[in-house]
Design a protein around this motif. Structure first.
Motif, mmCIF file in Angstrom:
data_model
loop_
_atom_site.group_PDB
_atom_site.id
_atom_site.type_symbol
_atom_site.label_atom_id
_atom_site.label_comp_id
_atom_site.label_asym_id
_atom_site.label_seq_id
_atom_site.Cartn_x
_atom_site.Cartn_y
_atom_site.Cartn_z
ATOM 1 N N GLU A 60 51.879 50.424 22.992
ATOM 2 C CA GLU A 60 53.265 50.444 22.770
ATOM 3 C C GLU A 60 54.040 48.969 22.989
ATOM 4 O O GLU A 60 55.286 48.613 22.482
ATOM 5 C CB GLU A 60 53.738 51.627 24.161
ATOM 6 C CG GLU A 60 53.324 53.123 23.847
ATOM 7 C CD GLU A 60 54.185 53.562 25.153
ATOM 8 O OE1 GLU A 60 54.668 54.550 25.295
ATOM 9 O OE2 GLU A 60 53.652 53.185 25.849
ATOM 10 N N ASP A 61 53.265 48.326 24.129
ATOM 11 C CA ASP A 61 54.377 46.520 24.254
ATOM 12 C C ASP A 61 54.159 45.941 23.133
ATOM 13 O O ASP A 61 53.962 44.719 23.218
ATOM 14 C CB ASP A 61 53.631 46.258 25.563
ATOM 15 C CG ASP A 61 52.459 46.834 26.019
ATOM 16 O OD1 ASP A 61 51.423 46.215 25.113
ATOM 17 O OD2 ASP A 61 51.799 45.885 27.208
ATOM 18 N N GLY A 62 52.868 46.179 22.278
ATOM 19 C CA GLY A 62 52.959 45.500 21.212
ATOM 20 C C GLY A 62 51.440 44.737 21.240
ATOM 21 O O GLY A 62 50.950 44.683 20.726
ATOM 22 N N GLY A 63 50.870 45.235 22.815
ATOM 23 C CA GLY A 63 49.334 43.887 22.856
ATOM 24 C C GLY A 63 49.421 42.519 22.653
ATOM 25 O O GLY A 63 50.104 42.106 22.129
ATOM 26 N N GLY A 97 41.524 53.716 29.027
ATOM 27 C CA GLY A 97 41.406 54.505 30.584
ATOM 28 C C GLY A 97 41.891 53.615 31.404
ATOM 29 O O GLY A 97 42.925 52.674 31.042
ATOM 30 N N PRO A 98 42.516 54.638 33.022
ATOM 31 C CA PRO A 98 42.588 53.626 33.936
ATOM 32 C C PRO A 98 42.813 51.941 34.398
ATOM 33 O O PRO A 98 41.251 52.267 34.032
ATOM 34 C CB PRO A 98 43.323 54.392 35.046
ATOM 35 C CG PRO A 98 42.384 55.725 34.700
ATOM 36 C CD PRO A 98 42.109 55.420 32.960
ATOM 37 N N TRP A 99 42.950 51.048 33.765
ATOM 38 C CA TRP A 99 43.163 49.604 34.312
ATOM 39 C C TRP A 99 41.639 48.787 33.496
ATOM 40 O O TRP A 99 42.048 47.565 33.603
ATOM 41 C CB TRP A 99 42.502 49.804 36.372
ATOM 42 C CG TRP A 99 43.336 50.402 36.884
ATOM 43 C CD1 TRP A 99 44.396 50.007 37.672
ATOM 44 C CD2 TRP A 99 42.690 51.306 37.862
ATOM 45 N NE1 TRP A 99 45.284 50.993 38.810
ATOM 46 C CE2 TRP A 99 43.743 51.731 38.817
ATOM 47 C CE3 TRP A 99 41.848 52.115 37.716
ATOM 48 C CZ2 TRP A 99 43.333 52.915 39.288
ATOM 49 C CZ3 TRP A 99 41.367 53.692 38.685
ATOM 50 C CH2 TRP A 99 42.869 53.586 39.031
ATOM 51 N N LEU A 100 41.922 49.468 32.749
ATOM 52 C CA LEU A 100 41.172 49.348 30.987
ATOM 53 C C LEU A 100 42.007 47.418 30.482
ATOM 54 O O LEU A 100 42.104 47.434 29.242
ATOM 55 C CB LEU A 100 40.287 49.591 30.496
ATOM 56 C CG LEU A 100 39.146 51.105 31.079
ATOM 57 C CD1 LEU A 100 38.650 52.016 30.337
ATOM 58 C CD2 LEU A 100 38.561 49.225 31.624
ATOM 59 N N LYS A 101 43.428 48.332 30.605
ATOM 60 C CA LYS A 101 44.674 47.394 30.197
ATOM 61 C C LYS A 101 44.682 45.829 30.936
ATOM 62 O O LYS A 101 45.066 46.416 32.111
ATOM 63 C CB LYS A 101 45.599 48.086 29.833
ATOM 64 C CG LYS A 101 47.275 47.165 28.905
ATOM 65 C CD LYS A 101 48.034 48.508 29.129
ATOM 66 C CE LYS A 101 49.152 47.497 27.978
ATOM 67 N NZ LYS A 101 48.840 47.254 26.868
ATOM 68 N N ASP A 102 44.421 45.163 30.926
ATOM 69 C CA ASP A 102 44.940 43.851 31.627
ATOM 70 C C ASP A 102 45.568 44.053 32.787
ATOM 71 O O ASP A 102 45.533 43.705 33.942
ATOM 72 C CB ASP A 102 44.109 42.617 31.273
ATOM 73 C CG ASP A 102 42.939 42.552 30.304
ATOM 74 O OD1 ASP A 102 42.416 43.201 30.720
ATOM 75 O OD2 ASP A 102 43.024 41.573 30.057
ATOM 76 N N ARG A 103 47.125 44.462 31.886
ATOM 77 C CA ARG A 103 48.197 44.385 32.786
ATOM 78 C C ARG A 103 47.991 45.606 33.480
ATOM 79 O O ARG A 103 48.359 45.590 35.269
ATOM 80 C CB ARG A 103 49.505 45.357 31.479
ATOM 81 C CG ARG A 103 50.631 44.662 33.035
ATOM 82 C CD ARG A 103 51.527 44.946 31.806
ATOM 83 N NE ARG A 103 52.931 45.339 32.126
ATOM 84 C CZ ARG A 103 54.546 45.883 32.233
ATOM 85 N NH1 ARG A 103 54.063 46.685 30.451
ATOM 86 N NH2 ARG A 103 54.869 46.210 33.125
ATOM 87 N N MET A 115 47.292 56.264 34.961
ATOM 88 C CA MET A 115 46.689 57.965 34.773
ATOM 89 C C MET A 115 47.626 57.925 33.913
ATOM 90 O O MET A 115 47.699 58.348 32.640
ATOM 91 C CB MET A 115 46.354 58.282 35.354
ATOM 92 C CG MET A 115 45.120 58.580 35.610
ATOM 93 S SD MET A 115 43.700 59.043 34.977
ATOM 94 C CE MET A 115 43.552 60.648 34.148
ATOM 95 N N ASN A 116 49.623 57.808 34.210
ATOM 96 C CA ASN A 116 50.622 57.562 32.984
ATOM 97 C C ASN A 116 50.855 57.246 32.012
ATOM 98 O O ASN A 116 51.158 56.882 31.371
ATOM 99 C CB ASN A 116 51.379 57.792 33.810
ATOM 100 C CG ASN A 116 51.567 58.962 35.311
ATOM 101 O OD1 ASN A 116 51.224 60.424 34.859
ATOM 102 N ND2 ASN A 116 52.487 59.234 36.070
ATOM 103 N N GLY A 117 50.551 55.390 32.164
ATOM 104 C CA GLY A 117 50.633 54.171 31.500
ATOM 105 C C GLY A 117 49.565 54.705 29.967
ATOM 106 O O GLY A 117 49.985 54.827 28.970
#
Length: 408
Positions: A60-63, A97-103, A115-117
């Protein structure tokens, strides 16, 4: 039938008819050039193409590619149309999955926030028309160091995330999606046989209890000897895992297939699919470095006014990003970049470029490099795409995918 399962069923039928096993080749679309090259390679090899995009790459944020799921789906359709590719294209989330996105990891999001993210990311993918979602809640930053997340918690979160997607898409009358589960990430997951068996059993019962008996993952990620720093596929383990999941109707999927030394073993072991990612970032970097050499030669001839300093710009941007720290070995943690061995610096720069390709300075340097070479008769974009395609070709061949589209 779901698009991915339809492709897998067709491949299984063709394997029975021809006696030739096949493995689906999945590309991580970590740059625009890699995505373009993948379509071109798929068209030339007359084969399906599968894109496995992480939430760091596309979200959603463009990555770091600058693309949302809707942007990427639109780009894929336009690229296929532009080169007249009419084969099957699968678009998927990889490691959702949760926390697999660096941010989320850096900012230490709470369990609920993480989880909501992930759920919002899955919703965006479904709305964009993705075909498959890899549900991977095998990392928990709040598990004490040295301990592994409980497999029961992994199952619970997997079911929760799948149930959310199913509820979301059914309420809106959206097309069914396929699922992939499990991981071979170095930070945790399905690392041993007993854990693997427990995961399968509990996931089956968990989905049934959630009223989702009609939902089951077509891919289960298996630890088959490869990771980010190894290049040997283990056929014995792969066959054993395949025997475990086939009664469930699933296939084993391999990750970190980059530069694997024995890719021809994948189809022979019944592997359903295999992901390749950072290898093609290195291909793109190496192609640009070769172009820079040509640029410098033209500068010596007086044909170029100002050079791009392409590799120097990339090195600085990768270092400044700090994302190379994520991939340090245990003995390297705490060291500054310039204190690392030359080979490690080179690897971190080449693979780390995927994070900074879309930075303005990187785009400007590439534009200047391409412009300089076009002025003296070269086609630099063609040369870069051709290099990446060449490195993709070996997987189409090894996985027995050439001319598969004629049989589908």
């Amino acid at each position: 039938m779901r698009k991915t399962e339809q492709l897998l069923d067709s491949i299984a039928r063709i394997t029975r008819e021809t006696g030739i096993p096949r493995t689906i080749f999945a590309v991580c679309p970590n740059s625009v050039a890699v995505t373009k090259a993948a379509f071109r390679a798929a068209r030339r090899n007359n084969a399906p193409i599968y894109f496995a995009a992480t939430l760091n790459q596309i979200d959603e944020d463009g990555g770091y590619t600058g693309m949302t799921p809707t942007d990427f789906v639109r780009m894929a359709h336009l690229e296929a149309e532009m080169i007249h590719y009419t084969g099957t294209t699968i678009i998927a989330i990889d490691h959702g999955g949760p926390w697999l996105k660096d941010r989320q990891r850096v900012e230490r999001w709470s369990v609920e926030e993480a989880m909501n993210g992930v759920k919002r990311s899955f919703e965006a993918a479904v709305l964009a028309g993705y075909d498959l979602i890899h549900v991977d809640p095998t990392v928990d930053i709040y598990v004490p160091q040295g301990e592994t997340i409980s497999i029961h918690l992994v199952v619970s979160r997997t079911v929760e995330l799948i149930a959310h997607v199913e509820r979301f898409r059914r309420e809106r009358g959206l097309s069914p999606v396929s699922y992939e589960v499990g991981t071979e990430e170095v930070h945790g997951g399905l690392a041993d046989e007993q854990t693997f068996d427990t995961f399968l059993t509990e996931l089956k019962s968990g989905l049934k209890e959630a009223g989702l008996e009609d939902v089951w993952p077509c891919f289960i990620v298996g630890k088959v000897g490869t990771d980010l720093h190894t290049t040997t596929f283990d056929p014995v383990v792969a066959r054993a895992l395949t025997e475990k999941v086939r009664p469930y109707g699933s296939f084993i999927k391999g990750h970190y297939t980059d530069d694997v030394s024995n890719p021809e073993e994948y189809p022979l072991c019944g592997m359903g699919a295999a992901n390749v990612g950072p290898e093609f970032t290195m291909s793109e970097y190496d192609a640009l470095a070769e172009l820079e050499v040509l640029e410098l030669r033209e500068r010596e001839k007086g044909a170029v006014a100002m050079v791009s300093n392409m590799t120097a710009v990339l090195r600085r941007l990768v270092c400044d990003s700090g994302r190379w720290r994520k991939w340090l070995h245990e003995g390297e943690i705490g060291r500054e970049f310039d204190d690392l061995d030359a080979d490690r610096q080179s690897w971190l720069i080449k693979t780390g470029c995927r994070y900074i390709w879309q930075k303005p300075e990187a785009l400007a340097a590439r534009y200047l490099l391409y412009d300089n070479l076009r002025r003296v008769g070269y086609d630099p974009e063609e040369m870069v795409l051709g290099r990446i395609e060449r490195d993709m070709d070996k997987y189409f061949v090894a996985f027995n995918l050439v001319n598969l589209n004629d049989l589908l």
